[in-house]
Design a protein around this motif. Sequence first.
Motif, short mmCIF file in Angstrom:
data_model
loop_
_atom_site.label_atom_id
_atom_site.label_comp_id
_atom_site.label_asym_id
_atom_site.label_seq_id
_atom_site.Cartn_x
_atom_site.Cartn_y
_atom_site.Cartn_z
N PRO A 98 1.75 20.28 -4.73
CA PRO A 98 1.28 18.90 -4.91
C PRO A 98 2.39 17.87 -4.72
CG PRO A 98 0.35 20.30 -6.60
CD PRO A 98 1.38 21.13 -5.87
N GLU A 99 2.04 16.80 -4.03
CA GLU A 99 2.98 15.70 -3.77
C GLU A 99 2.60 14.50 -4.62
OE1 GLU A 99 4.52 12.84 -0.06
OE2 GLU A 99 2.95 14.35 0.25
N ASN A 100 3.55 14.02 -5.40
CA ASN A 100 3.34 12.81 -6.18
C ASN A 100 3.17 11.64 -5.22
OD1 ASN A 100 4.14 10.31 -7.76
ND2 ASN A 100 4.29 11.84 -9.39
N LEU A 101 2.14 10.79 -5.44
CA LEU A 101 1.88 9.68 -4.53
C LEU A 101 2.97 8.61 -4.57
CD1 LEU A 101 -1.98 9.07 -4.65
CD2 LEU A 101 -0.64 10.79 -3.42
N GLY A 102 3.86 8.70 -5.57
CA GLY A 102 5.01 7.81 -5.56
C GLY A 102 4.82 6.52 -6.32
N PHE A 103 5.94 5.85 -6.53
CA PHE A 103 5.97 4.54 -7.18
C PHE A 103 5.83 3.46 -6.09
CE2 PHE A 103 8.48 0.79 -8.34
CZ PHE A 103 7.92 0.47 -9.55
N PRO A 104 5.07 2.39 -6.33
CA PRO A 104 4.41 1.98 -7.57
C PRO A 104 2.93 2.37 -7.68
CG PRO A 104 4.46 0.13 -6.09
CD PRO A 104 5.12 1.28 -5.35
N ILE A 105 2.43 3.26 -6.80
CA ILE A 105 1.06 3.76 -7.01
C ILE A 105 1.00 4.41 -8.38
CG2 ILE A 105 -0.69 5.37 -6.20
CD1 ILE A 105 0.35 4.96 -3.37
N ASN A 106 2.00 5.23 -8.68
CA ASN A 106 2.12 5.81 -10.01
C ASN A 106 3.16 5.05 -10.82
OD1 ASN A 106 0.25 8.01 -9.79
ND2 ASN A 106 1.74 9.10 -8.52
N THR A 107 2.91 4.91 -12.11
CA THR A 107 3.82 4.21 -13.02
C THR A 107 3.91 5.02 -14.32
OG1 THR A 107 2.09 2.91 -14.13
CG2 THR A 107 3.01 2.03 -12.07
N PHE A 108 4.56 4.44 -15.32
CA PHE A 108 4.63 5.12 -16.61
C PHE A 108 3.29 5.11 -17.33
CE2 PHE A 108 6.21 0.75 -17.28
CZ PHE A 108 5.28 0.29 -18.21
N ALA A 109 2.32 4.30 -16.87
CA ALA A 109 0.98 4.30 -17.45
C ALA A 109 0.16 5.45 -16.86
CB ALA A 109 0.29 2.96 -17.18
N GLU A 110 -1.10 5.55 -17.26
CA GLU A 110 -1.95 6.63 -16.74
C GLU A 110 -2.65 6.18 -15.48
OE1 GLU A 110 -6.04 8.95 -17.99
OE2 GLU A 110 -4.45 8.81 -19.47
N GLU A 111 -2.55 6.99 -14.43
CA GLU A 111 -3.28 6.76 -13.18
C GLU A 111 -4.22 7.93 -12.96
OE1 GLU A 111 -0.27 3.98 -13.33
OE2 GLU A 111 0.21 6.09 -13.13
N SER A 112 -5.48 7.63 -12.68
CA SER A 112 -6.46 8.69 -12.43
C SER A 112 -7.66 8.08 -11.74
CB SER A 112 -6.89 9.38 -13.74
OG SER A 112 -7.49 8.45 -14.61
N GLY A 113 -8.57 8.95 -11.29
CA GLY A 113 -9.83 8.48 -10.72
C GLY A 113 -9.71 7.86 -9.35
N LEU A 114 -8.93 8.46 -8.46
CA LEU A 114 -8.76 7.94 -7.10
C LEU A 114 -9.84 8.50 -6.18
CD1 LEU A 114 -6.51 6.28 -5.45
CD2 LEU A 114 -5.80 8.54 -4.65
N SER A 115 -10.40 7.65 -5.31
CA SER A 115 -11.29 8.11 -4.24
C SER A 115 -10.90 7.38 -2.96
CB SER A 115 -12.76 7.87 -4.57
OG SER A 115 -13.05 6.49 -4.67
N ILE A 116 -11.23 7.97 -1.83
CA ILE A 116 -10.72 7.47 -0.55
C ILE A 116 -11.84 7.37 0.47
CG2 ILE A 116 -9.10 7.97 1.33
CD1 ILE A 116 -7.41 9.42 -0.84
N SER A 117 -11.79 6.35 1.28
CA SER A 117 -12.82 6.11 2.29
C SER A 117 -12.82 7.21 3.34
CB SER A 117 -12.61 4.75 2.96
OG SER A 117 -11.38 4.74 3.66
N ASN A 118 -13.93 7.30 4.07
CA ASN A 118 -14.12 8.34 5.07
C ASN A 118 -13.03 8.32 6.14
OD1 ASN A 118 -16.13 10.42 5.96
ND2 ASN A 118 -16.12 9.17 7.81
N ASN A 119 -12.62 7.10 6.55
CA ASN A 119 -11.60 7.00 7.60
C ASN A 119 -10.18 7.17 7.07
OD1 ASN A 119 -10.98 4.57 6.34
ND2 ASN A 119 -12.00 3.30 7.88
N GLY A 120 -10.04 7.33 5.76
CA GLY A 120 -8.74 7.61 5.17
C GLY A 120 -7.84 6.41 4.99
N LYS A 121 -8.34 5.23 5.27
CA LYS A 121 -7.48 4.05 5.20
C LYS A 121 -7.41 3.45 3.80
CE LYS A 121 -8.01 2.68 10.05
NZ LYS A 121 -8.46 1.61 10.99
N LEU A 122 -8.57 3.34 3.14
CA LEU A 122 -8.63 2.64 1.86
C LEU A 122 -8.80 3.62 0.70
CD1 LEU A 122 -10.81 -0.56 2.41
CD2 LEU A 122 -8.35 -0.43 2.04
N ALA A 123 -8.06 3.38 -0.36
CA ALA A 123 -8.22 4.11 -1.61
C ALA A 123 -8.79 3.16 -2.66
CB ALA A 123 -6.90 4.69 -2.07
#
Length: 441
Positions: free
Chosen positions: A377-402
């Motif tokens: 697994p690859e961490n999505l990195g900062f600042p997508i991830n922070t010291f707070a809780e990040e969860s519940g990501l979904s992504i569009s069919n073309n892969g551009k938008l999360a």
Amino acid sequence: MFKRLLIVFCLLPLIIFAQKQTSSTNKQAQKAYEQANQSISEKLYDKAISELNQVVSLNPKFLFAYQQLGDLYRKSGKYSNALNSYTRILSIDPEFHPLTYFGIAESELNTGNYANAIEHFNKYLTYPGLNSASIDKITKYIRDCTFSLEALKSPVPFKPINMGPAFNTKEDEYLPVITADEEIIIFTRQENRNEDFYKSVKRNGEWSVAEFLSKEINTPNFNEGAQSISPDGNYLFFTGCNRPDGLGRCDIYISKREGNDWSKPFNIGAPVNTAGWESQPSISADGRTLYFVSTRQGGYGGYDIWSSELNTDGTWSNPVNLGQEINTSNDEQSPFIHPDNESLYFSSNGWPGMGNKDLFLSRKVYSGEKQIGWEKPENLGFPINTFAEESGLSISNNGKLAFFSSNQKEGYGKLDIYSFELPEKLKPKAVTYVKGKVVDN
């Protein structure tokens, strides 16, 4: 649909020593301290915090009261307040208690003070008598801090955009999922502790004001959440808890779209659902693999990600744990399998991260046409991830938008729904679709 925070910690030794410390110096402070401990025993934590603040105002050097204040604040997620209490202790007596160093370090980790956290975690490790579980936990925390300091040096592109008043209100909105044609988004809204589904439809390039999904699915007495919609928008897999037809505390259900409404949901039953806890389903684009989270036996931690295959007779196969390539001894949750059927996004507090839960990406590994495992697994990195809780990501069919939820200062209320463009290296494979209608002659 996520686990509730449970406050459990031992206070008896502190009570005994505190009585010895203050009985001859400030009887009023001692009485307030005893009242606070009674409140703690009755699980009245907010009341206990108020009483402990009264104690330290009466006796500014009452170290045991500061320790309990720090513990209560920390266990309830108020890490900045916890820091103030622990810092006060160390300013008066740096060798007061080993747990002060653990408390301040964990609070620093969860407020992004990674360098200080490493120093205090290492200080805690110098004290004798720590068991192996404690040492493993501290080692993991230090690994998180080290990872975070490096991640801060190399931020990834991230420009979240609030989805606006069509989606967001003063209430909590979260767990958005989108259909393949990117014309419908379904999400969860919590009002008065009740979770229901809402949907917004794109018309002429604009999102409509979200409306109640369906009385067939939403209920006034039970929570509905943690959903996954099939790419064609016709099947909704979701979590229902404490329902009369449930096998356990939370089960996975399915509802089919019928015209402008939805069918009455049905429990998909065993072997996916058990007497335990099953939640957070994600269905593959071909509708044949269901990923979900469970606390069933055979896992590696409290919450693990599992998968089940659809059999030719319409039943589901015995679930398979995704293994140690994905799951850890901690918690993995919120799986989202992209329509490319290779890219799995999920949240975890077991892999190296920036504190609490982070978002990760893993891709399938093949030998020829056969899947033989998952990439690390690859961490999505900062600042997508922070010291707070990040969860519940979904992504569009073309892969551009999360799409994700966050509690940011410029929001409309509590948790709001946001979108952002994924950095190139984190995008799934681009997927297209064919849309049409099949009719008889």
